[in-house]
Design a protein around this motif. Structure first.
Motif, PDB file in Angstrom:
ATOM      1  N   SER A 286       2.457   7.175 -10.762  1.00  0.00           N
ATOM      2  CA  SER A 286       2.090   8.430 -10.095  1.00  0.00           C
ATOM      3  C   SER A 286       1.335   8.089  -8.807  1.00  0.00           C
ATOM      4  O   SER A 286       0.924   6.937  -8.592  1.00  0.00           O
ATOM      5  N   GLU A 287       1.122   9.118  -7.982  1.00  0.00           N
ATOM      6  CA  GLU A 287       0.327   8.899  -6.758  1.00  0.00           C
ATOM      7  C   GLU A 287      -1.088   8.466  -7.123  1.00  0.00           C
ATOM      8  O   GLU A 287      -1.667   7.591  -6.478  1.00  0.00           O
ATOM      9  N   ALA A 288      -1.653   9.072  -8.161  1.00  0.00           N
ATOM     10  CA  ALA A 288      -3.032   8.729  -8.546  1.00  0.00           C
ATOM     11  C   ALA A 288      -3.109   7.267  -9.014  1.00  0.00           C
ATOM     12  O   ALA A 288      -4.087   6.559  -8.721  1.00  0.00           O
ATOM     13  N   GLU A 289      -2.084   6.824  -9.719  1.00  0.00           N
ATOM     14  CA  GLU A 289      -2.081   5.423 -10.181  1.00  0.00           C
ATOM     15  C   GLU A 289      -1.980   4.455  -8.999  1.00  0.00           C
ATOM     16  O   GLU A 289      -2.645   3.418  -8.971  1.00  0.00           O
ATOM     17  N   GLN A 290      -1.163   4.821  -8.022  1.00  0.00           N
ATOM     18  CA  GLN A 290      -1.074   3.964  -6.827  1.00  0.00           C
ATOM     19  C   GLN A 290      -2.408   3.963  -6.074  1.00  0.00           C
ATOM     20  O   GLN A 290      -2.854   2.916  -5.596  1.00  0.00           O
ATOM     21  N   ALA A 291      -3.037   5.128  -5.996  1.00  0.00           N
ATOM     22  CA  ALA A 291      -4.336   5.222  -5.301  1.00  0.00           C
ATOM     23  C   ALA A 291      -5.357   4.300  -5.979  1.00  0.00           C
ATOM     24  O   ALA A 291      -6.160   3.637  -5.302  1.00  0.00           O
ATOM     25  N   LEU A 292      -5.292   4.235  -7.300  1.00  0.00           N
ATOM     26  CA  LEU A 292      -6.207   3.356  -8.051  1.00  0.00           C
ATOM     27  C   LEU A 292      -5.995   1.896  -7.624  1.00  0.00           C
ATOM     28  O   LEU A 292      -6.958   1.138  -7.488  1.00  0.00           O
ATOM     29  N   CYS A 293      -4.736   1.527  -7.401  1.00  0.00           N
ATOM     30  CA  CYS A 293      -4.434   0.144  -6.993  1.00  0.00           C
ATOM     31  C   CYS A 293      -4.962  -0.130  -5.576  1.00  0.00           C
ATOM     32  O   CYS A 293      -5.428  -1.237  -5.296  1.00  0.00           O
ATOM     33  N   PHE A 294      -4.892   0.849  -4.688  1.00  0.00           N
ATOM     34  CA  PHE A 294      -5.479   0.651  -3.351  1.00  0.00           C
ATOM     35  C   PHE A 294      -7.001   0.531  -3.475  1.00  0.00           C
ATOM     36  O   PHE A 294      -7.620  -0.306  -2.809  1.00  0.00           O
ATOM     37  N   LEU A 295      -7.596   1.340  -4.346  1.00  0.00           N
ATOM     38  CA  LEU A 295      -9.050   1.229  -4.567  1.00  0.00           C
ATOM     39  C   LEU A 295      -9.407  -0.148  -5.120  1.00  0.00           C
ATOM     40  O   LEU A 295     -10.478  -0.679  -4.849  1.00  0.00           O
ATOM     41  N   ALA A 296      -8.505  -0.709  -5.901  1.00  0.00           N
ATOM     42  CA  ALA A 296      -8.739  -2.032  -6.504  1.00  0.00           C
ATOM     43  C   ALA A 296      -8.536  -3.160  -5.495  1.00  0.00           C
ATOM     44  O   ALA A 296      -8.705  -4.330  -5.839  1.00  0.00           O
ATOM     45  N   GLY A 297      -8.160  -2.800  -4.268  1.00  0.00           N
ATOM     46  CA  GLY A 297      -8.113  -3.824  -3.220  1.00  0.00           C
ATOM     47  C   GLY A 297      -6.738  -4.204  -2.722  1.00  0.00           C
ATOM     48  O   GLY A 297      -6.613  -5.097  -1.871  1.00  0.00           O
ATOM     49  N   ALA A 298      -5.685  -3.516  -3.204  1.00  0.00           N
ATOM     50  CA  ALA A 298      -4.348  -3.801  -2.660  1.00  0.00           C
ATOM     51  C   ALA A 298      -4.306  -3.320  -1.208  1.00  0.00           C
ATOM     52  O   ALA A 298      -4.821  -2.241  -0.892  1.00  0.00           O
ATOM     53  N   ASN A 299      -3.704  -4.121  -0.324  1.00  0.00           N
ATOM     54  CA  ASN A 299      -3.588  -3.690   1.074  1.00  0.00           C
ATOM     55  C   ASN A 299      -2.223  -4.050   1.661  1.00  0.00           C
ATOM     56  O   ASN A 299      -2.100  -4.340   2.853  1.00  0.00           O
ATOM     57  N   SER A 300      -1.198  -3.977   0.811  1.00  0.00           N
ATOM     58  CA  SER A 300       0.160  -4.250   1.265  1.00  0.00           C
ATOM     59  C   SER A 300       1.120  -3.606   0.265  1.00  0.00           C
ATOM     60  O   SER A 300       0.774  -3.464  -0.920  1.00  0.00           O
ATOM     61  N   ILE A 301       2.294  -3.198   0.750  1.00  0.00           N
ATOM     62  CA  ILE A 301       3.332  -2.645  -0.144  1.00  0.00           C
ATOM     63  C   ILE A 301       4.714  -3.099   0.324  1.00  0.00           C
ATOM     64  O   ILE A 301       4.877  -3.549   1.463  1.00  0.00           O
ATOM     65  N   PHE A 302       5.686  -2.946  -0.567  1.00  0.00           N
ATOM     66  CA  PHE A 302       7.092  -2.991  -0.149  1.00  0.00           C
ATOM     67  C   PHE A 302       7.467  -1.579   0.273  1.00  0.00           C
ATOM     68  O   PHE A 302       7.205  -0.612  -0.452  1.00  0.00           O
ATOM     69  N   TYR A 303       8.081  -1.492   1.434  1.00  0.00           N
ATOM     70  CA  TYR A 303       8.338  -0.203   2.080  1.00  0.00           C
ATOM     71  C   TYR A 303       9.834  -0.067   2.298  1.00  0.00           C
ATOM     72  O   TYR A 303      10.449  -0.923   2.942  1.00  0.00           O
ATOM     73  N   GLY A 304      10.406   0.981   1.770  1.00  0.00           N
ATOM     74  CA  GLY A 304      11.861   1.155   1.846  1.00  0.00           C
ATOM     75  C   GLY A 304      12.350   1.578   0.483  1.00  0.00           C
ATOM     76  O   GLY A 304      11.716   1.255  -0.525  1.00  0.00           O
ATOM     77  N   ASP A 305      13.504   2.277   0.428  1.00  0.00           N
ATOM     78  CA  ASP A 305      13.856   2.914  -0.833  1.00  0.00           C
ATOM     79  C   ASP A 305      14.455   1.970  -1.875  1.00  0.00           C
ATOM     80  O   ASP A 305      14.773   2.387  -2.979  1.00  0.00           O
ATOM     81  N   LYS A 306      14.582   0.683  -1.532  1.00  0.00           N
ATOM     82  CA  LYS A 306      15.094  -0.263  -2.522  1.00  0.00           C
ATOM     83  C   LYS A 306      14.257  -1.544  -2.530  1.00  0.00           C
ATOM     84  O   LYS A 306      13.816  -2.007  -1.465  1.00  0.00           O
ATOM     85  N   LEU A 307      14.071  -2.103  -3.723  1.00  0.00           N
ATOM     86  CA  LEU A 307      13.459  -3.440  -3.826  1.00  0.00           C
ATOM     87  C   LEU A 307      14.621  -4.425  -3.685  1.00  0.00           C
ATOM     88  O   LEU A 307      15.242  -4.476  -2.637  1.00  0.00           O
ATOM     89  N   LEU A 308      14.936  -5.209  -4.733  1.00  0.00           N
ATOM     90  CA  LEU A 308      16.137  -6.050  -4.638  1.00  0.00           C
ATOM     91  C   LEU A 308      17.313  -5.337  -5.300  1.00  0.00           C
ATOM     92  O   LEU A 308      18.339  -5.103  -4.673  1.00  0.00           O
ATOM     93  N   THR A 309      17.135  -4.963  -6.575  1.00  0.00           N
ATOM     94  CA  THR A 309      18.233  -4.288  -7.280  1.00  0.00           C
ATOM     95  C   THR A 309      17.774  -2.952  -7.863  1.00  0.00           C
ATOM     96  O   THR A 309      18.581  -2.234  -8.431  1.00  0.00           O
ATOM     97  N   THR A 310      16.495  -2.644  -7.770  1.00  0.00           N
ATOM     98  CA  THR A 310      15.965  -1.396  -8.346  1.00  0.00           C
ATOM     99  C   THR A 310      15.341  -0.559  -7.232  1.00  0.00           C
ATOM    100  O   THR A 310      15.149  -1.051  -6.113  1.00  0.00           O
ATOM    101  N   SER A 311      15.001   0.686  -7.579  1.00  0.00           N
ATOM    102  CA  SER A 311      14.542   1.578  -6.506  1.00  0.00           C
ATOM    103  C   SER A 311      13.033   1.539  -6.315  1.00  0.00           C
ATOM    104  O   SER A 311      12.262   1.163  -7.202  1.00  0.00           O
ATOM    105  N   ASN A 312      12.645   1.935  -5.125  1.00  0.00           N
ATOM    106  CA  ASN A 312      11.260   1.943  -4.649  1.00  0.00           C
ATOM    107  C   ASN A 312      11.059   3.358  -4.089  1.00  0.00           C
ATOM    108  O   ASN A 312      12.044   4.007  -3.726  1.00  0.00           O
ATOM    109  N   PRO A 313       9.812   3.851  -3.985  1.00  0.00           N
ATOM    110  CA  PRO A 313       9.652   5.208  -3.459  1.00  0.00           C
ATOM    111  C   PRO A 313      10.299   5.393  -2.081  1.00  0.00           C
ATOM    112  O   PRO A 313      10.287   4.482  -1.258  1.00  0.00           O
TER     113      PRO A 313
END
Ligand code: SAM
Ligand code: DTB
Ligand code: SF4
Length: 330
Positions: A286-313
């Motif tokens: 969820s958005e709240a779960e992702q926000a928790l990860c940014f609060l935990a210090g994440a400062n990078s993401i994969f951006y684009g609707d696909k990872l390698l073989t599965t989907s990304n937001p």
């Protein structure tokens, strides 16, 4: 007075090359995991703010340049030829298709373009086309990253000469748990490739996966191993297992989000100057779960609707989330 250096005058850097003392014991990392959640996140935020603009998020776009039919047996992966996941295999892509994807990624705001190939490692004949891709993507003004599996003597140097910035090669889990997940290569093979990558002067992207069925002690072991690389990886992807039907890990329990956030916070605290990437698994959060990860210090993401073989937001969803949280992409 003569100027010959005595051992006590040896510069610190040279000494640490000879007597590299691990910076983090597994016990010390485990103690971080065991802090009250708010104390851990507070420490992670302190470390983030001391080293980075706290609301800037680095964005990398992924492209699978060679998909499936991999000889390896990594238990989580859709691309192993030993698992029956229904994936459509694809040979190495043509340069013009890769360029079109890289141009689109740049227009959409990514700063790094990561090309992944489902290989145990590249064969000599694969290197020419991959080096052409690196040169061409670099010429667009993007940072370049590839993940091609294990490298042989000289291959990291060839990549460096073509203008590669980062090599991604994950340790994935603790040394003692690795053989529960992969049997076709060893943890030492992974470490050897990382050493070759460093020696060639490339930047290192290396992280792992949470949700493989590992214990908290194993998670602490992964983070300690990464933090003790000398120097630590510049980029540390923390993936949440995407459970893929047809893989041996298809029925794993979903990761507890607090445990996942704790893993991110432990990476942030132990590798203060590294970009810690909230990687695979965002689509299932969820958005709240992702926000928790940014609060935990994440400062990078994969951006684009696909990872390698599965989907990304979808990118529009990420933009909306950044807007809500006051984050901005870099
Ligand atoms: N073949 C190369 C290798 O193994 O290094 C490069 C590609 S491999 C797919 C890159 C990384 O993606 C893996 O090391 C793992 O961390 C991550 N990954 C693969 N499948 C995943 C999954 N189902 N869930 C989460 N992470 C995954
Ligand atoms: C990394 O740590 N995660 C990326 C990238 N490095 C190569 C790959 C995630 C793959 C997720 C499952 C899939 O799409 O196949
Ligand atoms: Fe092959 Fe990499 Fe997947 Fe392992 S993780 S099966 S080496 S593509």
């Amino acid at each position: 007075m003569n100027n010959v250096a005595t051992p006590s005058q040896t510069p610190l850097d040279a000494q640490s090359l000879i007597f590299h003392v691990p910076a983090w014991s597994v016990e010390a990392v485990l103690a971080l995991f065991e802090l009250p959640f708010a104390d851990l996140l507070f420490r992670a935020q302190e470390v983030l703010r001391a080293n980075f603009a706290p609301n800037a998020v680095q964005r990398s776009t992924l492209l699978s340049i060679k998909t499936g039919n991999c000889s390896e047996d990594c238990g989580y992966c859709s691309q192993s030829k030993r698992h029956h996941t229904g994936l459509e295999n694809q040979n190495l892509m043509a340069l013009d298709e890769v360029m079109a994807a890289a141009r689109a990624a740049k227009e959409q705001g990514a700063s790094r373009f990561c090309m992944g190939a489902a290989w145990r490692g590249p064969k000599d004949k694969d290197m020419g086309p991959v080096l052409d891709m690196v040169r061409a993507v670099k010429a667009l003004g993007l940072e370049t990253c590839v993940t091609l599996g294990m490298l042989k003597e000289g291959q990291a140097q060839q990549l460096r000469e073509a203008g590669l910035d980062y090599y991604n090669h994950n340790l994935d889990t603790a040394p003692e748990y690795y053989e529960e997940i992969v049997t076709t290569h060893t943890y030492q093979d992974r470490l050897d490739t990382l050493r070759g990558v460093r020696e060639a002067g490339l930047k290192v992207c290396s992280g792992g996966i949470v949700g493989l069925g590992e214990s908290r002690l194993h998670r602490a072991g992964l983070i300690a191993t990464l933090a003790n690389l000398d120097p630590p990886p510049e980029s540390v992807p923390i993936n949440n297992l995407v459970a893929i039907p047809g893989t041996p890990l298809a029925n794993n329990e979903p990761t507890d989000i607090f445990e996942f956030a704790r893993t991110i916070a432990a990476a942030r605290i132990t590798m203060p100057r590294s970009y810690v990437r909230l990687s695979a698994g965002r689509e299932q959060m969820s958005e709240a779960e992702q926000a928790l990860c940014f609060l935990a210090g994440a400062n990078s993401i994969f951006y684009g609707d696909k990872l390698l073989t599965t989907s990304n937001p979808q990118m529009a969803r990420d933009e909306a989330l950044f807007e809500k949280l006051g984050l901005y992409g870099v």
